[in-house]
Design an enzyme around this catalytic site. Structure first.
Site, PDB file in Angstrom:
ATOM      1  CG  HIS A 195      27.414  34.284  45.822  1.00  0.00           C
ATOM      2  ND1 HIS A 195      28.342  33.774  45.181  1.00  0.00           N
ATOM      3  CD2 HIS A 195      26.992  33.317  46.848  1.00  0.00           C
ATOM      4  CE1 HIS A 195      28.475  32.347  45.689  1.00  0.00           C
ATOM      5  NE2 HIS A 195      27.675  32.196  46.657  1.00  0.00           N
ATOM      6  CD  GLN A 234      33.269  31.001  45.961  1.00  0.00           C
ATOM      7  OE1 GLN A 234      34.427  31.029  46.809  1.00  0.00           O
ATOM      8  NE2 GLN A 234      32.981  31.764  45.130  1.00  0.00           N
ATOM      9  CG  ASP A 262      19.768  31.385  46.722  1.00  0.00           C
ATOM     10  OD1 ASP A 262      20.948  31.428  47.167  1.00  0.00           O
ATOM     11  OD2 ASP A 262      19.390  30.164  46.435  1.00  0.00           O
ATOM     12  CB  ILE A 263      16.928  29.254  42.216  1.00  0.00           C
ATOM     13  CG1 ILE A 263      15.865  28.961  41.465  1.00  0.00           C
ATOM     14  CG2 ILE A 263      18.062  28.108  42.692  1.00  0.00           C
ATOM     15  CD1 ILE A 263      15.160  30.080  40.993  1.00  0.00           C
TER      16      ILE A 263
HETATM   17  P1  5GP Z   1      27.330  29.396  47.829  1.00  0.00           P
HETATM   18  O1  5GP Z   1      28.313  29.268  46.508  1.00  0.00           O
HETATM   19  O2  5GP Z   1      27.631  30.793  48.525  1.00  0.00           O
HETATM   20  O3  5GP Z   1      27.517  28.057  48.669  1.00  0.00           O
HETATM   21  O4  5GP Z   1      25.721  29.539  47.285  1.00  0.00           O
HETATM   22  C1  5GP Z   1      25.490  29.424  45.904  1.00  0.00           C
HETATM   23  C2  5GP Z   1      23.918  29.908  46.035  1.00  0.00           C
HETATM   24  O5  5GP Z   1      23.782  30.302  44.542  1.00  0.00           O
HETATM   25  C3  5GP Z   1      23.095  28.916  46.686  1.00  0.00           C
HETATM   26  O6  5GP Z   1      22.237  29.434  47.625  1.00  0.00           O
HETATM   27  C4  5GP Z   1      22.262  28.449  45.354  1.00  0.00           C
HETATM   28  O7  5GP Z   1      20.790  28.319  45.579  1.00  0.00           O
HETATM   29  C5  5GP Z   1      22.178  29.849  44.508  1.00  0.00           C
HETATM   30  N1  5GP Z   1      22.030  29.504  43.114  1.00  0.00           N
HETATM   31  C6  5GP Z   1      22.980  28.655  42.309  1.00  0.00           C
HETATM   32  N2  5GP Z   1      22.562  28.476  41.090  1.00  0.00           N
HETATM   33  C7  5GP Z   1      21.482  29.320  40.934  1.00  0.00           C
HETATM   34  C8  5GP Z   1      20.786  29.968  39.837  1.00  0.00           C
HETATM   35  O8  5GP Z   1      21.057  29.466  38.559  1.00  0.00           O
HETATM   36  N3  5GP Z   1      19.807  31.012  40.211  1.00  0.00           N
HETATM   37  C9  5GP Z   1      19.770  31.359  41.110  1.00  0.00           C
HETATM   38  N4  5GP Z   1      18.939  32.348  41.363  1.00  0.00           N
HETATM   39  N5  5GP Z   1      20.427  30.907  42.355  1.00  0.00           N
HETATM   40  C10 5GP Z   1      21.429  29.865  42.191  1.00  0.00           C
END
Ligand code: 5GP
Ligand code: ZN
Length: 136
Positions: free
Chosen positions: A98, A92, A29-30
């Protein structure tokens, strides 16, 4: 515009890849909540738990388990959270299923899974258990 995680799978957007097989892709995660925060995703695009094929979901979860053990060997956290959010209401942000693997350390203060425990209405709980059982 195409899904950001589909682009990561294809290598069109860079990522720190940790694992890949026929069905599953895993990368760091970035915006890590803690060191070792990783995302595990199906290669076939599915927005969420309600859309993904069972076999793809099981493949993802199998990799989640293996990676969790590897993270534990490398980082030795005190605990670990798995998180998988479905829909905006659930927080989300990226609409490609994911699973987050988040290593935890005692007193890290990250505030994950810290809801208040308030006893529910027993009749309501019982009624819902029956309705859901009937829907299986
Ligand atoms: P959620 O959709 O579960 O809330 O979280 C999305 C996750 O994706 C976040 O923790 C965010 O940091 C990660 N994320 C979003 N865009 C990118 C990206 O381009 N690269 C990476 N490695 N992680 C990402
Ligand atoms: Zn996608």
């Amino acid at each position: 515009m195409e899904c950001i995680f589909c682009k990561i799978i294809k290598g069109e957007v860079p990522s720190f890849k940790v694992y890949e097989d026929e069905k599953v892709f895993a990368f760091m995660d970035i915006n890590p909540i803690n060191d070792g925060h990783m995302l595990v995703i199906p290669k076939t695009h599915a927005e969420n738990l309600f859309e993904i094929e069972e076999s793809d979901f099981l493949a993802v979860m199998s990799v989640v388990r293996r990676l969790s053990l590897a993270i534990r060997r490398v980082l030795g956290p005190d605990g670990m959270n798995l998180m998988q959010l479905n829909g905006e209401a659930a927080g989300q942000v990226v609409p490609h299923l994911h699973v987050h693997i988040v290593p935890r350390w005692g007193g890290d203060g990250k505030g994950i899974c810290e809801w208040e425990l308030v006893p529910g209405d027993r009749d309501k709980i019982k009624g819902l258990s029956k309705r859901i059982q009937e829907a299986l």
